[in-house]
Design an enzyme around this catalytic site. Structure first.
Site, PDB file in Angstrom:
ATOM      1  N   LYS A  89      44.746  36.268  48.100  1.00  8.07           N
ATOM      2  CA  LYS A  89      44.377  37.634  48.525  1.00  8.07           C
ATOM      3  C   LYS A  89      43.079  38.067  47.846  1.00  8.07           C
ATOM      4  CE  LYS A  89      48.244  39.394  46.912  1.00  8.07           C
ATOM      5  NZ  LYS A  89      48.883  38.198  46.328  1.00  8.07           N
ATOM      6  N   ARG A 134      53.208  47.093  48.050  1.00 11.96           N
ATOM      7  CA  ARG A 134      54.018  45.998  47.526  1.00 11.96           C
ATOM      8  C   ARG A 134      55.489  46.166  47.877  1.00 11.96           C
ATOM      9  NH1 ARG A 134      50.263  43.073  44.175  1.00 11.96           N
ATOM     10  NH2 ARG A 134      51.466  41.821  42.763  1.00 11.96           N
ATOM     11  N   ARG A 169      44.742  28.692  37.568  1.00 10.00           N
ATOM     12  CA  ARG A 169      43.740  29.764  37.685  1.00 10.00           C
ATOM     13  C   ARG A 169      43.144  30.109  36.317  1.00 10.00           C
ATOM     14  NH1 ARG A 169      45.189  35.209  40.643  1.00 10.00           N
ATOM     15  NH2 ARG A 169      47.015  35.114  39.290  1.00 10.00           N
ATOM     16  N   ARG A 202      45.327  34.221  32.699  1.00  8.32           N
ATOM     17  CA  ARG A 202      46.025  35.513  32.712  1.00  8.32           C
ATOM     18  C   ARG A 202      47.379  35.368  32.038  1.00  8.32           C
ATOM     19  NH1 ARG A 202      45.573  38.070  38.749  1.00  8.32           N
ATOM     20  NH2 ARG A 202      47.786  38.422  38.399  1.00  8.32           N
ATOM     21  N   ARG A 242      57.450  36.672  39.218  1.00  7.47           N
ATOM     22  CA  ARG A 242      56.587  37.303  40.233  1.00  7.47           C
ATOM     23  C   ARG A 242      56.975  36.820  41.635  1.00  7.47           C
ATOM     24  NH1 ARG A 242      51.062  35.602  38.037  1.00  7.47           N
ATOM     25  NH2 ARG A 242      50.180  36.599  39.885  1.00  7.47           N
TER      26      ARG A 242
HETATM   27  P1  AP5 Z   1      43.856  34.491  44.098  1.00  8.39           P
HETATM   28  O1  AP5 Z   1      42.850  34.754  45.151  1.00  8.39           O
HETATM   29  O2  AP5 Z   1      43.632  35.069  42.742  1.00  8.39           O
HETATM   30  O3  AP5 Z   1      45.319  34.824  44.625  1.00  8.39           O
HETATM   31  P2  AP5 Z   1      46.031  36.234  44.795  1.00  8.39           P
HETATM   32  O4  AP5 Z   1      46.818  36.167  46.049  1.00  8.39           O
HETATM   33  O5  AP5 Z   1      45.047  37.350  44.661  1.00  8.39           O
HETATM   34  O6  AP5 Z   1      47.001  36.145  43.558  1.00  8.39           O
HETATM   35  P3  AP5 Z   1      47.345  37.166  42.410  1.00  8.39           P
HETATM   36  O7  AP5 Z   1      48.130  36.348  41.403  1.00  8.39           O
HETATM   37  O8  AP5 Z   1      46.158  37.877  41.862  1.00  8.39           O
HETATM   38  O9  AP5 Z   1      48.253  38.143  43.144  1.00  8.39           O
HETATM   39  P4  AP5 Z   1      49.393  38.943  42.617  1.00  8.39           P
HETATM   40  O10 AP5 Z   1      49.728  39.727  43.801  1.00  8.39           O
HETATM   41  O11 AP5 Z   1      50.531  38.238  41.991  1.00  8.39           O
HETATM   42  O12 AP5 Z   1      48.767  39.680  41.337  1.00  8.39           O
HETATM   43  P5  AP5 Z   1      48.027  41.065  41.195  1.00  8.39           P
HETATM   44  O13 AP5 Z   1      46.851  40.849  40.347  1.00  8.39           O
HETATM   45  O14 AP5 Z   1      47.867  41.756  42.500  1.00  8.39           O
HETATM   46  O15 AP5 Z   1      43.978  32.879  43.963  1.00  8.39           O
HETATM   47  C1  AP5 Z   1      44.801  32.267  42.991  1.00  8.39           C
HETATM   48  C2  AP5 Z   1      44.122  30.969  42.514  1.00  8.39           C
HETATM   49  O16 AP5 Z   1      44.022  30.041  43.583  1.00  8.39           O
HETATM   50  C3  AP5 Z   1      42.689  31.156  42.004  1.00  8.39           C
HETATM   51  O17 AP5 Z   1      42.498  30.274  40.928  1.00  8.39           O
HETATM   52  C4  AP5 Z   1      41.797  30.762  43.190  1.00  8.39           C
HETATM   53  O18 AP5 Z   1      40.574  30.251  42.747  1.00  8.39           O
HETATM   54  C5  AP5 Z   1      42.655  29.721  43.886  1.00  8.39           C
HETATM   55  N1  AP5 Z   1      42.559  29.779  45.354  1.00  8.39           N
HETATM   56  C6  AP5 Z   1      42.604  30.905  46.115  1.00  8.39           C
HETATM   57  N2  AP5 Z   1      42.559  30.582  47.428  1.00  8.39           N
HETATM   58  C7  AP5 Z   1      42.502  29.217  47.474  1.00  8.39           C
HETATM   59  C8  AP5 Z   1      42.442  28.287  48.558  1.00  8.39           C
HETATM   60  N3  AP5 Z   1      42.475  28.696  49.852  1.00  8.39           N
HETATM   61  N4  AP5 Z   1      42.411  26.963  48.276  1.00  8.39           N
HETATM   62  C9  AP5 Z   1      42.407  26.538  46.978  1.00  8.39           C
HETATM   63  N5  AP5 Z   1      42.445  27.369  45.909  1.00  8.39           N
HETATM   64  C10 AP5 Z   1      42.507  28.709  46.152  1.00  8.39           C
HETATM   65  O19 AP5 Z   1      49.135  41.910  40.394  1.00  8.39           O
HETATM   66  C11 AP5 Z   1      49.457  41.599  39.046  1.00  8.39           C
HETATM   67  C12 AP5 Z   1      50.566  42.522  38.569  1.00  8.39           C
HETATM   68  O20 AP5 Z   1      50.142  43.900  38.642  1.00  8.39           O
HETATM   69  C13 AP5 Z   1      51.876  42.496  39.381  1.00  8.39           C
HETATM   70  O21 AP5 Z   1      52.729  41.448  38.992  1.00  8.39           O
HETATM   71  C14 AP5 Z   1      52.448  43.886  39.079  1.00  8.39           C
HETATM   72  O22 AP5 Z   1      53.034  43.914  37.793  1.00  8.39           O
HETATM   73  C15 AP5 Z   1      51.212  44.758  39.071  1.00  8.39           C
HETATM   74  N6  AP5 Z   1      50.906  45.316  40.406  1.00  8.39           N
HETATM   75  C16 AP5 Z   1      49.804  45.023  41.175  1.00  8.39           C
HETATM   76  N7  AP5 Z   1      49.861  45.706  42.332  1.00  8.39           N
HETATM   77  C17 AP5 Z   1      50.991  46.435  42.285  1.00  8.39           C
HETATM   78  C18 AP5 Z   1      51.609  47.334  43.209  1.00  8.39           C
HETATM   79  N8  AP5 Z   1      51.060  47.610  44.409  1.00  8.39           N
HETATM   80  N9  AP5 Z   1      52.782  47.908  42.848  1.00  8.39           N
HETATM   81  C19 AP5 Z   1      53.343  47.661  41.645  1.00  8.39           C
HETATM   82  N10 AP5 Z   1      52.824  46.805  40.729  1.00  8.39           N
HETATM   83  C20 AP5 Z   1      51.650  46.208  41.057  1.00  8.39           C
END
Ligand code: AP5
Length: 216
Positions: free
Chosen positions: A13, A88, A127, A160, A171
């Site tokens: 994402k 979410r 990552r 992270r 997660r």
């Molecule tokens: P990346 O693009 O970073 O993936 P992502 O889907 O953004 O994953 P996240 O782990 O950031 O999402 P998340 O939803 O768990 O965490 P968030 O930060 O939102 O890619 C991942 C890796 O793969 C990278 O190394 C990239 O280079 C690689 N990659 C990407 N695409 C690729 C491809 N096509 N091919 C090969 N490699 C690839 O949230 C963190 C925490 O915050 C949550 O756990 C929660 O506690 C809190 N939080 C956030 N939003 C909310 C909400 N709305 N409500 C409540 N709590 C929230």
């Protein structure tokens, strides 16, 4: 273009949102990034959010929803935006609907990056993020030019805290329990577009650009 990027942790994402917002010069509102920034700055929101993030739990809805509404209120929604990591759960989605309906700026499309669990684990465990500018790398898939150093600003790359194995597991569990319901929620509204998140990054981007052009 008012899009939501939906999908499990590691679906890509953040990666796709960064590519799209750069290409189309749009605001990228990523709740994970905003919350981590608040934690670093030790704001009241950050202090409250930290324990949830560290465990891989969702931060309480009212905190996150107010954060997003505040960001949306400060941009020109007519020009578009990309939401990454929000909503979410159904309650967040309903609050967002009410807010956007009141502003006559509904979501055009929800991009669901459907991704296998083995891909998620491979991506999250490899990552690395820049501790200064938050740029995203992967030790195998997207390696930096110089190991451990950000290509863009030269700062150190770190893992992270929530990318440790036990937190990754939680997660994924929380995603399956709470966030997955949104697939049906948006499907019923006829705005869901499913794309494979398992594909290489440039292939996913090409599919999204094609969808933008043709609606298919
Ligand atoms: P990346 O693009 O970073 O993936 P992502 O889907 O953004 O994953 P996240 O782990 O950031 O999402 P998340 O939803 O768990 O965490 P968030 O930060 O939102 O890619 C991942 C890796 O793969 C990278 O190394 C990239 O280079 C690689 N990659 C990407 N695409 C690729 C491809 N096509 N091919 C090969 N490699 C690839 O949230 C963190 C925490 O915050 C949550 O756990 C929660 O506690 C809190 N939080 C956030 N939003 C909310 C909400 N709305 N409500 C409540 N709590 C929230």
């Amino acid at each position: 273009m008012r899009w939501i990027l939906l999908g499990p942790p590691g679906a890509g994402k953040g990666t796709q949102a960064a590519l799209l917002t750069k290409k189309f010069n749009l605001p990228h509102i990523a709740t994970g990034d905003l919350l981590r920034q608040a934690v670093r700055e030790q704001t009241p929101l950050g202090l409250e959010a930290k324990s949830y993030i560290d465990k891989g739990e969702l931060v309480p809805d009212n905190l996150v929803t107010n954060l997003v509404k505040d960001k949306l209120s400060n941009i020109d929604m007519e020009k578009g935006f990309i939401l990454d990591g929000f909503p979410r759960n159904i309650s967040q989605a309903e609050s967002l609907d009410i807010f956007l309906d009141n502003n006559h700026k509904p979501i055009d499309a929800v991009i669901y990056l459907a991704t296998e669990e083995q891909t998620i684990i491979q991506r999250l465990s490899g990552r690395r993020v820049c501790q200064s500018c938050e740029a995203n790398f992967h030790i195998k898939n997207v390696p930096p030019k110089k190991e451990g150093i950000c290509d863009y600003c030269g700062a150190k790359l770190i893992q992270r805290d929530d990318d440790k194995p036990q937190t990754i597991k939680n997660r994924i569990k929380i995603y399956n329990q709470k966030t997955k319901d949104l697939i049906e929620y948006y499907n019923k509204k006829n705005i869901l577009k499913q794309v494979s998140g398992d594909l290489e990054s440039d292939k996913v981007l090409a599919l999204l650009q094609n969808f933008l052009k043709t609606g298919r």
